[in-house]
Design an enzyme around this catalytic site. Structure first.
Site, mmCIF file in Angstrom:
data_model
loop_
_atom_site.group_PDB
_atom_site.id
_atom_site.type_symbol
_atom_site.label_atom_id
_atom_site.label_comp_id
_atom_site.label_asym_id
_atom_site.label_seq_id
_atom_site.Cartn_x
_atom_site.Cartn_y
_atom_site.Cartn_z
ATOM 1 N N HIS A 23 0.948 -1.280 0.062
ATOM 2 C CA HIS A 23 -0.049 0.064 -0.117
ATOM 3 C C HIS A 23 0.854 1.331 -0.035
ATOM 4 O O HIS A 23 0.580 2.219 -0.655
ATOM 5 C CB HIS A 23 -0.936 0.122 1.334
ATOM 6 N N ASP A 116 -5.205 6.175 2.606
ATOM 7 C CA ASP A 116 -5.344 4.807 2.320
ATOM 8 C C ASP A 116 -6.393 4.373 3.354
ATOM 9 O O ASP A 116 -6.652 4.553 4.279
ATOM 10 C CB ASP A 116 -4.174 4.059 2.454
#
Ligand code: UDP
Length: 478
Positions: A23, A116
């Protein structure tokens, strides 16, 4: 009012990456891409992590881009985040960053924040400040469509056993899955822990690391069924253009760039299989032993990144991972290179000697293989990797399955081991010289690599989506 007199020249975007490799890495690429499109990018980071990508950011700054780091101060009790090496698992609790983030947003008031989805608490904290919030969750439209169909139509509840295939209804292609390939929480009918669903619903939209030509039917389908604003801005890894950026991406490499490239230079084009399972996955010693045996029996050359997979705890006992003499044999014959730690993946994949990638189908790895025009042996393990396998092997037809059937969390030991015969067969099939099917696969993979590059160039679909998003942020920030 004061705000009228400080009209900004550029849109000012905060990026709030999650601490896990798969990520974190694309979010850094994303922030650099935005800066290259004229935005001012500010990456919100924590003390340990900043050092990893500081050099590439500095190179961007020297070339005139407006890109900056802001280190969020960790409260004294945040032991978890202090020790992360950027391979934090998805459920890592980052909520100790709530207060520093909230205060920062109130004092700096960016035009937008891209956050995120694994910061599950972040929606509430950001939304009260009034700063527009865009979600990044690191996967592609194909896998989102799979999730959507599974969650809304529950086709997996209509089969008798975990191994009975079922069709995903209403999809552009005939995709079949088994219950054993689904995340355990989905199989058990419980929501993924946390609030990420709600956070997606209330966001301004989503940026996706993929490109339209890769999955056009699924981009359209996803946009239609969710009605969410979706900007396809990838492949973000293509922003890394020079060797330094590629060699330093993610973590310090466990192998010197030159030794790695020299080793690859000494092999014929398309003759080396690259084997890696991403930044997080672990494997049992039995599985590693089978994999090593299969690789050796295939007679093909390989680079194998064993960094993290060696890490599974087995009752605290030291286990034998490799067959006797394996490392010595493959090293003295120059047939294999084992990297015990982090590998410079982009450099390796782009080398002309690399003709295949055995991958766990993490979305970044999958897309990086697409960009390099390298066909894959798919070995999904967890997360949405079994969906990505379907995209690679059945929709794009640029890969073949090793035969992994069991979804298990990143650190769980599996019941089923993929045996050495399956490994050997898949490697011989992909890396053999005679298969017409592989020639076709290679041709398709090269074609997609060209499309990927085209997407991020001026006039390309991702380039235009990025510009459109920046204009939209401008319009609501003025
Ligand atoms: N990666 C790398 N070197 C390694 C292992 C991973 O550069 O030794 C990078 C890889 O290029 C990709 C990311 O880490 O960008 C892994 O992301 P992916 O989505 O493939 O898998 P995850 O780690 O999230 O399971």
């Amino acid at each position: 009012m004061a705000s009228q007199s400080i009209r900004r020249q550029r849109v000012h975007i905060f990026f709030f990456p999650f601490v896990g490799g798969g990520h974190f890495i694309p979010m850094i690429d994303l922030s650099r891409l935005f800066a290259s499109h004229g935005a001012t990018s500010v990456i919100l980071t924590i003390p340990n992590d900043a050092a990893v990508f500081q050099n590439s950011i500095q190179r961007d700054q020297e070339s005139g881009l407006q890109i900056h780091l802001h280190t969020l101060q960790l409260p004294p009790d945040s032991a978890v985040l202090k020790t992360t090496d950027m391979s934090a698992p998805p459920l890592t609790d980052t909520s100790c960053l709530q207060e520093p983030l909230h205060n920062l947003l109130l004092s700096r008031r960016p035009d937008c924040i891209i956050t995120d989805t694994f910061h599950r608490w972040a929606a509430d904290v950001i939304d009260v400040t009034g700063v527009p919030r865009i979600i990044f969750n690191g996967n592609c439209c194909f896998s989102r469509c799979c999730d959507h169909v599974l969650e809304t139509q529950l086709p997996h509840n209509k089969v008798e056993s975990d191994s009975e295939p079922f069709l995903l209804p209403g999809r552009p292609d005939k995709i079949k899955l088994c219950r054993s390939q689904l995340p355990i929480f989905l199989r058990n009918g419980i929501e993924f822990p946390g609030k990420s669903k709600k956070s997606e619903q209330n966001s301004f939209g989503q940026v996706i690391n993929s490109f339209y030509a890769l999955e056009p039917a699924y981009v359209d389908y996803y946009r239609n069924v969710t009605g969410k604003k979706t900007w396809m801005v990838g492949p973000v890894s293509l922003y890394n253009r020079n060797q330094e950026d590629k060699a330093e991406r993610g973590q310090p490499s466990a192998i010197d760039k030159y030794s790695c490239l020299n080793w690859l230079d000494s092999h014929k084009p398309n003759s080396v299989l690259y084997v890696s399972f991403g930044s997080l996955a672990r494997m049992s010693s039995v599985q590693i032993y089978e994999l090593a045996s299969g690789l050796e029996a295939s007679g093909k050359s390989f680079i194998w990144v064993v960094g993290k997979i060696l890490g599974i705890e087995e009752n605290g006992e030291a286990k034998k991972h490799f067959p006797d003499g394996f490392e010595e044999r493959i090293s003295s014959s120059k047939r294999g290179l084992i990297i015990k730690g982090w590998a410079p993946q982009l450099l390796i994949l782009e080398h002309e000697s690399v003709g295949g990638f055995m991958t766990h189908c993490g979305w970044n790895s999958t897309l990086e293989a697409v960009c390099a025009g390298v066909p894959m042996i798919t070995w999904p393990l967890s997360a949405e990797q079994f969906y990505n396998e379907k995209l690679v092997a059945e929709v794009l037809k640029i890969g073949l399955r090793v035969g992994s059937e069991e979804w298990a969390s990143w650190n769980m030991e599996r019941k089923v081991v993929v045996g050495r015969e399956k490994v050997e067969a898949a490697v011989r099939r992909l890396m053999g010289d005679d298969g017409g099917e592989v020639v076709e696969m290679r041709r398709r993979a090269k074609g997609l690599a060209v499309e990927g590059r085209r997407a991020v160039e001026e006039g390309g679909s991702s380039f235009s989506d990025m510009d459109a998003l920046i204009k939209e942020i401008e319009s609501f920030s003025r």
